[in-house]
Design a protein around this motif. Structure first.
Motif, PDB file in Angstrom:
ATOM      1  N   ARG A   1       0.830  -1.201   0.000  1.00 46.42           N
ATOM      2  CA  ARG A   1       0.000   0.000   0.000  1.00 46.42           C
ATOM      3  C   ARG A   1       0.868   1.255   0.000  1.00 46.42           C
ATOM      4  O   ARG A   1       0.563   2.244  -0.662  1.00 46.42           O
ATOM      5  CB  ARG A   1      -0.910  -0.027   1.228  1.00 46.42           C
ATOM      6  CG  ARG A   1      -2.214   0.677   1.022  1.00 46.42           C
ATOM      7  CD  ARG A   1      -3.053   0.538   2.230  1.00 46.42           C
ATOM      8  NE  ARG A   1      -2.538   1.545   3.163  1.00 46.42           N
ATOM      9  CZ  ARG A   1      -3.092   1.882   4.288  1.00 46.42           C
ATOM     10  NH1 ARG A   1      -4.156   1.268   4.692  1.00 46.42           N
ATOM     11  NH2 ARG A   1      -2.586   2.811   5.043  1.00 46.42           N
ATOM     12  N   ARG A   2       1.972   1.201   0.736  1.00 51.98           N
ATOM     13  CA  ARG A   2       2.909   2.329   0.778  1.00 51.98           C
ATOM     14  C   ARG A   2       3.477   2.617  -0.610  1.00 51.98           C
ATOM     15  O   ARG A   2       3.556   3.769  -1.039  1.00 51.98           O
ATOM     16  CB  ARG A   2       4.044   2.009   1.752  1.00 51.98           C
ATOM     17  CG  ARG A   2       5.127   3.064   1.820  1.00 51.98           C
ATOM     18  CD  ARG A   2       6.232   2.611   2.801  1.00 51.98           C
ATOM     19  NE  ARG A   2       7.307   3.555   2.883  1.00 51.98           N
ATOM     20  CZ  ARG A   2       8.349   3.592   2.071  1.00 51.98           C
ATOM     21  NH1 ARG A   2       8.463   2.700   1.106  1.00 51.98           N
ATOM     22  NH2 ARG A   2       9.294   4.492   2.229  1.00 51.98           N
TER      23      ARG A   2
ATOM     24  N   ARG B   1       2.092   1.927  -3.438  1.00 54.47           N
ATOM     25  CA  ARG B   1       1.022   2.461  -4.277  1.00 54.47           C
ATOM     26  C   ARG B   1       0.791   3.940  -3.984  1.00 54.47           C
ATOM     27  O   ARG B   1       0.621   4.744  -4.907  1.00 54.47           O
ATOM     28  CB  ARG B   1      -0.248   1.640  -4.096  1.00 54.47           C
ATOM     29  CG  ARG B   1      -0.063   0.203  -4.608  1.00 54.47           C
ATOM     30  CD  ARG B   1      -1.362  -0.570  -4.714  1.00 54.47           C
ATOM     31  NE  ARG B   1      -2.067  -0.764  -3.470  1.00 54.47           N
ATOM     32  CZ  ARG B   1      -1.841  -1.751  -2.620  1.00 54.47           C
ATOM     33  NH1 ARG B   1      -0.883  -2.633  -2.870  1.00 54.47           N
ATOM     34  NH2 ARG B   1      -2.564  -1.890  -1.522  1.00 54.47           N
ATOM     35  N   ALA B   2       0.821   4.315  -2.726  1.00 59.58           N
ATOM     36  CA  ALA B   2       0.652   5.720  -2.360  1.00 59.58           C
ATOM     37  C   ALA B   2       1.802   6.551  -2.920  1.00 59.58           C
ATOM     38  O   ALA B   2       1.602   7.657  -3.445  1.00 59.58           O
ATOM     39  CB  ALA B   2       0.570   5.861  -0.845  1.00 59.58           C
ATOM     40  N   ARG B   3       3.006   6.014  -2.822  1.00 59.64           N
ATOM     41  CA  ARG B   3       4.174   6.728  -3.345  1.00 59.64           C
ATOM     42  C   ARG B   3       4.081   6.871  -4.865  1.00 59.64           C
ATOM     43  O   ARG B   3       4.421   7.922  -5.414  1.00 59.64           O
ATOM     44  CB  ARG B   3       5.460   6.009  -2.938  1.00 59.64           C
ATOM     45  CG  ARG B   3       5.763   6.157  -1.449  1.00 59.64           C
ATOM     46  CD  ARG B   3       6.938   5.307  -1.003  1.00 59.64           C
ATOM     47  NE  ARG B   3       8.210   5.780  -1.499  1.00 59.64           N
ATOM     48  CZ  ARG B   3       9.040   6.574  -0.837  1.00 59.64           C
ATOM     49  NH1 ARG B   3       8.726   6.990   0.373  1.00 59.64           N
ATOM     50  NH2 ARG B   3      10.192   6.946  -1.369  1.00 59.64           N
TER      51      ARG B   3
ATOM     52  N   VAL C   1       1.393   7.129  -6.685  1.00 61.51           N
ATOM     53  CA  VAL C   1       0.426   8.193  -6.967  1.00 61.51           C
ATOM     54  C   VAL C   1       1.101   9.560  -6.810  1.00 61.51           C
ATOM     55  O   VAL C   1       0.926  10.458  -7.645  1.00 61.51           O
ATOM     56  CB  VAL C   1      -0.812   8.068  -6.048  1.00 61.51           C
ATOM     57  CG1 VAL C   1      -1.681   9.307  -6.121  1.00 61.51           C
ATOM     58  CG2 VAL C   1      -1.620   6.832  -6.420  1.00 61.51           C
TER      59      VAL C   1
ATOM     60  N   ASN D   1       3.567  13.802   7.727  1.00 57.12           N
ATOM     61  CA  ASN D   1       3.614  14.497   6.451  1.00 57.12           C
ATOM     62  C   ASN D   1       3.718  16.012   6.558  1.00 57.12           C
ATOM     63  O   ASN D   1       3.618  16.689   5.557  1.00 57.12           O
ATOM     64  CB  ASN D   1       2.417  14.098   5.599  1.00 57.12           C
ATOM     65  CG  ASN D   1       1.098  14.478   6.227  1.00 57.12           C
ATOM     66  OD1 ASN D   1       1.052  15.085   7.288  1.00 57.12           O
ATOM     67  ND2 ASN D   1       0.026  14.123   5.574  1.00 57.12           N
TER      68      ASN D   1
END
Length: 129
Positions: free
Chosen positions: A44-45, A47-49, A51, A79
């Protein structure tokens, strides 16, 4: 091993990228998929990166700016620093883009003027409707 992972093929389909692109981002240490033999499994990390990488590229950020911004999240466990740095980069990029747009508008106007002169002298065919 996390159950919420995606293969390279699934990543390509979901995010409209090529395997080569994902491998390139991995080589640049922008993504760090889990390696199981020759398989790459994206968390998931990752995938977020991805994006954020795609968004940064769309805005014209350099890969180094993107990497540094992503690394801030890891370093600060949050963040806020990442957001501040992203805003700094975004403001600078916007300034550059607005300057480029102004220069482009001048060049377009000049080119239209020159084409109109050429058409008036019969040196260029008229513009098609």
């Amino acid at each position: 091993m996390p159950t919420d992972v995606m293969t390279i093929r699934a990543m390509c389909e979901a995010y409209d990228v090529t395997p080569r692109t994902l491998r390139f981002y991995e080589a640049k240490e922008l993504l760090t998929p889990i390696r199981v033999g020759t398989k790459r499994l994206f968390t998931r990390r990752d995938r977020a990166r991805l994006v954020l990488i795609q968004r940064g590229k769309r805005f014209g950020f350099s890969l180094e700016d993107i990497r540094q911004t992503l690394d801030l999240y890891d370093r600060d466990s949050g963040n806020s620093a990442q957001n501040r740095r992203a805003c700094e980069i975004a403001r600078e990029r916007l300034r550059v883009m607005e300057t480029q747009r102004a220069e482009l508008e001048v060049a377009i106007a000049d080119l239209k003027t020159e084409l109109a002169k050429a058409e008036a002298k019969g040196l260029a065919p008229p513009q098609a409707a």
